[in-house]
Design a protein around this motif. Structure first.
Motif, PDB file in Angstrom:
ATOM      1  N   ARG A   8      60.373   3.568  -6.351  1.00 15.85           N
ATOM      2  CA  ARG A   8      60.069   4.231  -7.628  1.00 15.85           C
ATOM      3  C   ARG A   8      60.921   3.634  -8.752  1.00 15.85           C
ATOM      4  N   ASP A   9      62.199   3.371  -8.454  1.00 12.69           N
ATOM      5  CA  ASP A   9      63.072   2.771  -9.462  1.00 12.69           C
ATOM      6  C   ASP A   9      62.563   1.393  -9.866  1.00 12.69           C
ATOM      7  N   ARG A  10      62.068   0.633  -8.885  1.00 14.91           N
ATOM      8  CA  ARG A  10      61.557  -0.717  -9.181  1.00 14.91           C
ATOM      9  C   ARG A  10      60.332  -0.632 -10.082  1.00 14.91           C
ATOM     10  N   LEU A  11      59.426   0.312  -9.820  1.00 16.41           N
ATOM     11  CA  LEU A  11      58.241   0.466 -10.657  1.00 16.41           C
ATOM     12  C   LEU A  11      58.617   0.924 -12.063  1.00 16.41           C
ATOM     13  N   LEU A  12      59.604   1.807 -12.166  1.00 22.32           N
ATOM     14  CA  LEU A  12      60.061   2.265 -13.480  1.00 22.32           C
ATOM     15  C   LEU A  12      60.639   1.099 -14.268  1.00 22.32           C
ATOM     16  N   LEU A  13      61.441   0.258 -13.593  1.00 23.98           N
ATOM     17  CA  LEU A  13      62.015  -0.908 -14.261  1.00 23.98           C
ATOM     18  C   LEU A  13      60.914  -1.859 -14.721  1.00 23.98           C
ATOM     19  N   PHE A  14      59.933  -2.105 -13.868  1.00 26.75           N
ATOM     20  CA  PHE A  14      58.844  -3.014 -14.233  1.00 26.75           C
ATOM     21  C   PHE A  14      58.077  -2.487 -15.444  1.00 26.75           C
ATOM     22  N   ASN A  15      57.786  -1.191 -15.459  1.00 31.35           N
ATOM     23  CA  ASN A  15      57.042  -0.616 -16.585  1.00 31.35           C
ATOM     24  C   ASN A  15      57.825  -0.744 -17.888  1.00 31.35           C
ATOM     25  N   ALA A  16      59.141  -0.503 -17.814  1.00 33.65           N
ATOM     26  CA  ALA A  16      59.970  -0.640 -19.013  1.00 33.65           C
ATOM     27  C   ALA A  16      60.001  -2.089 -19.478  1.00 33.65           C
ATOM     28  N   ALA A  17      60.088  -3.026 -18.527  1.00 35.25           N
ATOM     29  CA  ALA A  17      60.099  -4.442 -18.885  1.00 35.25           C
ATOM     30  C   ALA A  17      58.753  -4.871 -19.460  1.00 35.25           C
ATOM     31  N   GLU A  18      57.673  -4.331 -18.893  1.00 32.39           N
ATOM     32  CA  GLU A  18      56.336  -4.676 -19.400  1.00 32.39           C
ATOM     33  C   GLU A  18      56.166  -4.178 -20.834  1.00 32.39           C
ATOM     34  N   LEU A  19      56.682  -3.002 -21.136  1.00 25.66           N
ATOM     35  CA  LEU A  19      56.649  -2.493 -22.510  1.00 25.66           C
ATOM     36  C   LEU A  19      57.431  -3.425 -23.431  1.00 25.66           C
ATOM     37  N   ALA A  20      58.595  -3.891 -22.947  1.00 23.57           N
ATOM     38  CA  ALA A  20      59.398  -4.821 -23.753  1.00 23.57           C
ATOM     39  C   ALA A  20      58.633  -6.118 -24.000  1.00 23.57           C
ATOM     40  N   ARG A  21      57.933  -6.605 -22.990  1.00 23.89           N
ATOM     41  CA  ARG A  21      57.164  -7.842 -23.162  1.00 23.89           C
ATOM     42  C   ARG A  21      56.047  -7.666 -24.191  1.00 23.89           C
ATOM     43  N   VAL A  22      55.367  -6.511 -24.140  1.00 25.41           N
ATOM     44  CA  VAL A  22      54.280  -6.243 -25.076  1.00 25.41           C
ATOM     45  C   VAL A  22      54.817  -6.167 -26.504  1.00 25.41           C
ATOM     46  N   ARG A  23      55.918  -5.460 -26.687  1.00 26.22           N
ATOM     47  CA  ARG A  23      56.483  -5.319 -28.038  1.00 26.22           C
ATOM     48  C   ARG A  23      57.020  -6.649 -28.554  1.00 26.22           C
ATOM     49  N   ARG A  24      57.608  -7.416 -27.670  1.00 25.19           N
ATOM     50  CA  ARG A  24      58.102  -8.741 -28.084  1.00 25.19           C
ATOM     51  C   ARG A  24      56.941  -9.638 -28.496  1.00 25.19           C
ATOM     52  N   ALA A  25      55.804  -9.531 -27.774  1.00 29.13           N
ATOM     53  CA  ALA A  25      54.626 -10.333 -28.111  1.00 29.13           C
ATOM     54  C   ALA A  25      54.063  -9.956 -29.477  1.00 29.13           C
ATOM     55  N   ARG A  26      54.315  -8.698 -29.896  1.00 31.48           N
ATOM     56  CA  ARG A  26      53.869  -8.264 -31.231  1.00 31.48           C
ATOM     57  C   ARG A  26      54.844  -8.694 -32.323  1.00 31.48           C
ATOM     58  N   GLY A  27      55.914  -9.373 -31.940  1.00 33.14           N
ATOM     59  CA  GLY A  27      56.878  -9.833 -32.921  1.00 33.14           C
ATOM     60  C   GLY A  27      58.001  -8.866 -33.195  1.00 33.14           C
ATOM     61  N   LEU A  28      58.105  -7.805 -32.406  1.00 34.82           N
ATOM     62  CA  LEU A  28      59.168  -6.831 -32.598  1.00 34.82           C
ATOM     63  C   LEU A  28      60.443  -7.283 -31.905  1.00 34.82           C
ATOM     64  N   ARG A  29      61.588  -6.936 -32.486  1.00 37.43           N
ATOM     65  CA  ARG A  29      62.875  -7.212 -31.859  1.00 37.43           C
ATOM     66  C   ARG A  29      63.226  -6.041 -30.948  1.00 37.43           C
ATOM     67  N   LEU A  30      63.796  -6.325 -29.811  1.00 31.75           N
ATOM     68  CA  LEU A  30      63.982  -5.325 -28.767  1.00 31.75           C
ATOM     69  C   LEU A  30      65.260  -4.518 -28.968  1.00 31.75           C
ATOM     70  N   ASN A  31      65.191  -3.263 -28.490  1.00 32.38           N
ATOM     71  CA  ASN A  31      66.384  -2.419 -28.510  1.00 32.38           C
ATOM     72  C   ASN A  31      67.129  -2.562 -27.187  1.00 32.38           C
TER      73      ASN A  31
END
Length: 231
Positions: A8-31
């Motif tokens: 479950r922790d691995r899936l949570l980490l992947f989902n958070a990373a996938e969100l970061a990838r999507v936001r980065r692709a939109r040109g947003l700087r990550l928190n």
């Protein structure tokens, strides 16, 4: 689908990373959470690809730079720790200075710089461990040893609340069918075990926690547990 706490922790980490990838692709700087998740997930995926520990750390240090994150994030995310499953077992990866873009001077990306020398604590307990599995089993330094691989045969009760007495980030390998004596020291800090194999998931010293963990271990077929341990 039933998942272990680690899964479950691995899936949570992947989902958070996938969100970061999507936001980065939109040109947003990550928190901070986004950058941390992306770096940690990169290590896990590199391990899944068959890379070695040093190679996974090098890949993770190259995934982001100072321009990819919000102001101040590089000052906060100075080190990322993540436990990943490599071909030779689970290992703790320490990604140091992941957002500085090579500001460690002449050190190569992914290099692990030695910290100040310090003495490892003397083991509080020594246990003989036998690996009954047909494959090698590696246990990392800060894994709750009580919850280590069910096919490792040792006194689980004596290992409760303990970790290996080895340097942080190191691991100990148990060969198939082999025996080895290891030293253990108490887990420090707040003494809370979350994740691992899900046998505790809470305060180690809470009333009845050890007895319940032993019951769960016995029910799940862990070697080294007897009914007398839960008395």
């Amino acid at each position: 689908m039933r998942l272990t706490p680690t899964e479950r922790d691995r899936l949570l980490l992947f989902n958070a990373a996938e969100l970061a990838r999507v936001r980065r692709a939109r040109g947003l700087r990550l928190n901070v959470p986004e950058a941390t998740a992306l770096i940690a997930d990169t290590v896990c995926e590199a391990a899944r690809d068959g890379l070695r520990l040093a190679e996974a750390i090098e890949r993770a240090r190259a995934v982001l730079g100072p321009d990819d994150v919000l102001p101040g994030v590089a000052d906060v995310v100075t080190e990322v720790h993540v436990e990943a499953v490599f071909d030779d077992g689970s290992r703790l990866a320490v990604v140091s200075d992941p957002l500085r873009g090579g500001s460690l001077g002449d050190s190569a990306p992914g290099a692990i710089l030695p910290g100040p020398p310090h003495d490892e604590p003397e083991p509080a307990v020594r246990l003989l461990v036998r690996n009954t599995a047909s494959v090698p089993v590696s246990v990392t330094s800060h894994f709750h040893f009580f919850e280590a691989n069910p096919r490792l045969d040792f006194d689980r009760s004596a290992a409760y609340g303990m970790r290996l007495a080895i340097p942080a980030g190191a691991s100990f390998r148990f060969d198939p069918g082999g025996e080895a004596e290891v030293g253990l020291v108490p887990i420090g800090g707040a003494r809370v075990a979350i994740g691992f194999a899900g046998l505790v998931d809470g305060e180690l010293d809470a009333p009845g926690a050890k007895e319940e963990a032993l019951r769960r271990a016995e029910a799940c077929g862990y070697l080294g547990v007897t009914k007398g341990d839960r008395a």
